[in-house]
Design an enzyme around this catalytic site. Structure first.
Site, mmCIF file in Angstrom:
data_model
loop_
_atom_site.group_PDB
_atom_site.id
_atom_site.type_symbol
_atom_site.label_atom_id
_atom_site.label_comp_id
_atom_site.label_asym_id
_atom_site.label_seq_id
_atom_site.Cartn_x
_atom_site.Cartn_y
_atom_site.Cartn_z
ATOM 1 N N ILE A 18 -7.744 -2.182 -2.056
ATOM 2 C CA ILE A 18 -6.717 -1.152 -1.856
ATOM 3 C C ILE A 18 -6.133 -0.712 -3.200
ATOM 4 C CG2 ILE A 18 -4.403 -0.762 -0.905
ATOM 5 C CD1 ILE A 18 -5.255 -2.683 1.437
ATOM 6 N N SER A 141 1.958 -6.282 5.027
ATOM 7 C CA SER A 141 0.858 -6.503 5.977
ATOM 8 C C SER A 141 1.440 -6.578 7.377
ATOM 9 C CB SER A 141 0.152 -7.816 5.658
ATOM 10 O OG SER A 141 -0.745 -8.157 6.699
ATOM 11 N N TYR A 155 1.004 -16.787 4.772
ATOM 12 C CA TYR A 155 0.839 -15.351 4.521
ATOM 13 C C TYR A 155 1.954 -14.554 5.219
ATOM 14 C CZ TYR A 155 -1.766 -10.927 3.947
ATOM 15 O OH TYR A 155 -2.167 -9.650 3.610
ATOM 16 N N LYS A 159 4.660 -12.055 3.463
ATOM 17 C CA LYS A 159 4.662 -10.609 3.720
ATOM 18 C C LYS A 159 5.941 -10.163 4.421
ATOM 19 C CE LYS A 159 0.865 -9.369 1.727
ATOM 20 N NZ LYS A 159 0.891 -8.444 0.578
HETATM 21 P P1 NDP Z 1 -8.495 -7.803 -2.419
HETATM 22 O O1 NDP Z 1 -8.588 -9.281 -2.356
HETATM 23 O O2 NDP Z 1 -9.678 -6.985 -2.065
HETATM 24 O O3 NDP Z 1 -7.972 -7.354 -3.884
HETATM 25 C C1 NDP Z 1 -6.832 -7.996 -4.380
HETATM 26 C C2 NDP Z 1 -6.456 -7.380 -5.711
HETATM 27 O O4 NDP Z 1 -5.278 -8.042 -6.162
HETATM 28 C C3 NDP Z 1 -7.526 -7.575 -6.756
HETATM 29 O O5 NDP Z 1 -7.549 -6.443 -7.600
HETATM 30 C C4 NDP Z 1 -7.028 -8.808 -7.514
HETATM 31 O O6 NDP Z 1 -7.396 -8.821 -8.881
HETATM 32 C C5 NDP Z 1 -5.533 -8.611 -7.436
HETATM 33 N N1 NDP Z 1 -4.829 -9.872 -7.583
HETATM 34 C C6 NDP Z 1 -4.842 -10.946 -6.757
HETATM 35 N N2 NDP Z 1 -4.092 -11.927 -7.267
HETATM 36 C C7 NDP Z 1 -3.599 -11.463 -8.441
HETATM 37 C C8 NDP Z 1 -2.754 -12.003 -9.431
HETATM 38 N N3 NDP Z 1 -2.259 -13.242 -9.332
HETATM 39 N N4 NDP Z 1 -2.442 -11.236 -10.504
HETATM 40 C C9 NDP Z 1 -2.930 -9.991 -10.629
HETATM 41 N N5 NDP Z 1 -3.735 -9.419 -9.724
HETATM 42 C C10 NDP Z 1 -4.066 -10.148 -8.648
HETATM 43 O O7 NDP Z 1 -7.266 -7.434 -1.488
HETATM 44 P P2 NDP Z 1 -6.941 -6.079 -0.685
HETATM 45 O O8 NDP Z 1 -7.247 -4.901 -1.494
HETATM 46 O O9 NDP Z 1 -7.497 -6.218 0.667
HETATM 47 O O10 NDP Z 1 -5.359 -6.269 -0.550
HETATM 48 C C11 NDP Z 1 -4.421 -5.558 -1.342
HETATM 49 C C12 NDP Z 1 -3.050 -5.764 -0.721
HETATM 50 O O11 NDP Z 1 -3.085 -5.310 0.632
HETATM 51 C C13 NDP Z 1 -2.619 -7.228 -0.676
HETATM 52 O O12 NDP Z 1 -1.246 -7.327 -0.938
HETATM 53 C C14 NDP Z 1 -2.916 -7.628 0.767
HETATM 54 O O13 NDP Z 1 -2.112 -8.696 1.190
HETATM 55 C C15 NDP Z 1 -2.627 -6.336 1.480
HETATM 56 N N6 NDP Z 1 -3.263 -6.217 2.783
HETATM 57 C C16 NDP Z 1 -4.640 -6.169 2.910
HETATM 58 C C17 NDP Z 1 -5.209 -6.059 4.168
HETATM 59 C C18 NDP Z 1 -6.692 -5.995 4.391
HETATM 60 O O14 NDP Z 1 -7.144 -6.048 5.553
HETATM 61 N N7 NDP Z 1 -7.521 -5.865 3.375
HETATM 62 C C19 NDP Z 1 -4.382 -5.997 5.372
HETATM 63 C C20 NDP Z 1 -2.971 -6.028 5.114
HETATM 64 C C21 NDP Z 1 -2.454 -6.139 3.879
HETATM 65 P P3 NDP Z 1 -8.555 -9.778 -9.480
HETATM 66 O O15 NDP Z 1 -9.729 -9.731 -8.579
HETATM 67 O O16 NDP Z 1 -8.803 -9.151 -10.830
HETATM 68 O O17 NDP Z 1 -7.985 -11.134 -9.616
#
Ligand code: NDP
Length: 249
Positions: A18, A141, A155, A159
């Site tokens: 996202i 979420s 989680y 959230k």
């Molecule tokens: P992904 O796991 O696909 O991507 C997560 C992103 O967050 C990556 O770019 C990762 O970077 C970054 N990230 C994670 N931990 C850290 C950290 N400690 N510091 C910096 N960057 C970090 O997740 P989504 O895109 O699916 O999720 C994005 C948001 O949407 C989240 O908050 C999630 O909870 C929320 N969400 C997602 C849903 C879904 O179905 N996908 C549903 C509801 C909410 P890197 O890989 O470089 O570490």
């Protein structure tokens, strides 16, 4: 010409999913975007190159959201780089499913540090630069309030905290003309959704429950972020907007 052209944004966790879609969507609208990442340097580079190949401007900053100093420094450096800051998207997040007796203090601290504390630290840092028309958009979420299976405690706790954080910030920053909103996505096709997997510990068959009969795309959340970032969304603040395809109806 979009009314976002010329603005500057920070998106946390912009290397994948996202956050990457949001970074690209904002850049396509003419926003200069700095995004943070932690582990996915290669993917972060791809996002930057994709944006630059379309004539946009993006900067990748390695900053662990769990590290408050790094989180604040990333925002300071983006504001210095662009000479302004208009939009903060608190997107970086992690999913942890764990059986109650097995939950550790380390897990509690980690999920709160990444999913909650980083959003507050980010907002505090961004508030130094945001002016009237500024935007903070938190990515929560439906897991904040929808618990169809066990192991959602960590989680869900993290959230749901974003709801209070969003409303508190909206009240604190309203007098400056800055809006703060919360998007609560349902299942979106990203690595995070895949990570839970067909046989994952938190897996239940979600698809039949989604009214629209499909999972969402990262681009669909990104376009909602773009709308909330725009002038047209200027009277929306403190709101929670669900984008779950009707899953939680
Ligand atoms: P992904 O796991 O696909 O991507 C997560 C992103 O967050 C990556 O770019 C990762 O970077 C970054 N990230 C994670 N931990 C850290 C950290 N400690 N510091 C910096 N960057 C970090 O997740 P989504 O895109 O699916 O999720 C994005 C948001 O949407 C989240 O908050 C999630 O909870 C929320 N969400 C997602 C849903 C879904 O179905 N996908 C549903 C509801 C909410 P890197 O890989 O470089 O570490």
């Amino acid at each position: 010409m979009s009314n976002l052209a010329g603005k500057a944004a920070v998106v946390t966790g912009g290397s994948r999913g996202i956050g990457a879609a949001t970074t690209i969507r904002l850049a396509d609208a003419g926003v200069r975007v700095a995004f943070t990442y932690l582990n996915s340097a290669e993917e972060a580079g791809k996002v930057v190159r994709q944006i630059e190949s379309r004539g946009g401007r993006a900067v990748a900053i390695r900053a662990d959201a769990a590290d408050p100093a790094a989180q604040a420094a990333a925002i300071d450096s983006a504001a210095a780089e662009f000479g302004r800051l208009d939009i903060l998207v608190n997107n970086a997040g992690i999913l942890m499913g764990e059986e109650l007796p097995k939950i550790t203090l380390e897990q509690i601290d980690r999920i709160l540090a990444v999913n909650v504390r980083a959003a507050l630290i980010g907002a505090q840092a961004a508030a130094k630069y945001l002016r009237a028309g500024g935007r903070i958009i938190n990515i929560g979420s439906i897991g904040a309030r929808w618990f169809p299976q066990p192991m959602g405690t960590l989680y869900g706790m993290s959230k749901s905290a974003l709801c209070g954080l969003t409303k508190g910030l909206a009240r604190d920053l309203g007098e400056y003309g800055i809006t703060v909103n919360l998007i609560e996505p349902g299942p979106i096709e990203t690595d995070m959704l895949d990570a839970d997997g067909a046989d994952g510990p938190m897996d239940i068959p979600l698809l039949p429950l989604v009214a629209l009969g499909r999972f969402g795309s990262p681009a669909e959340i990104a376009s909602l972020v773009a709308h909330l970032s725009s002038e047209e969304a200027g009277f929306i603040t403190g709101a929670t907007i669900t984008a779950d395809g009707g899953l939680t109806l």
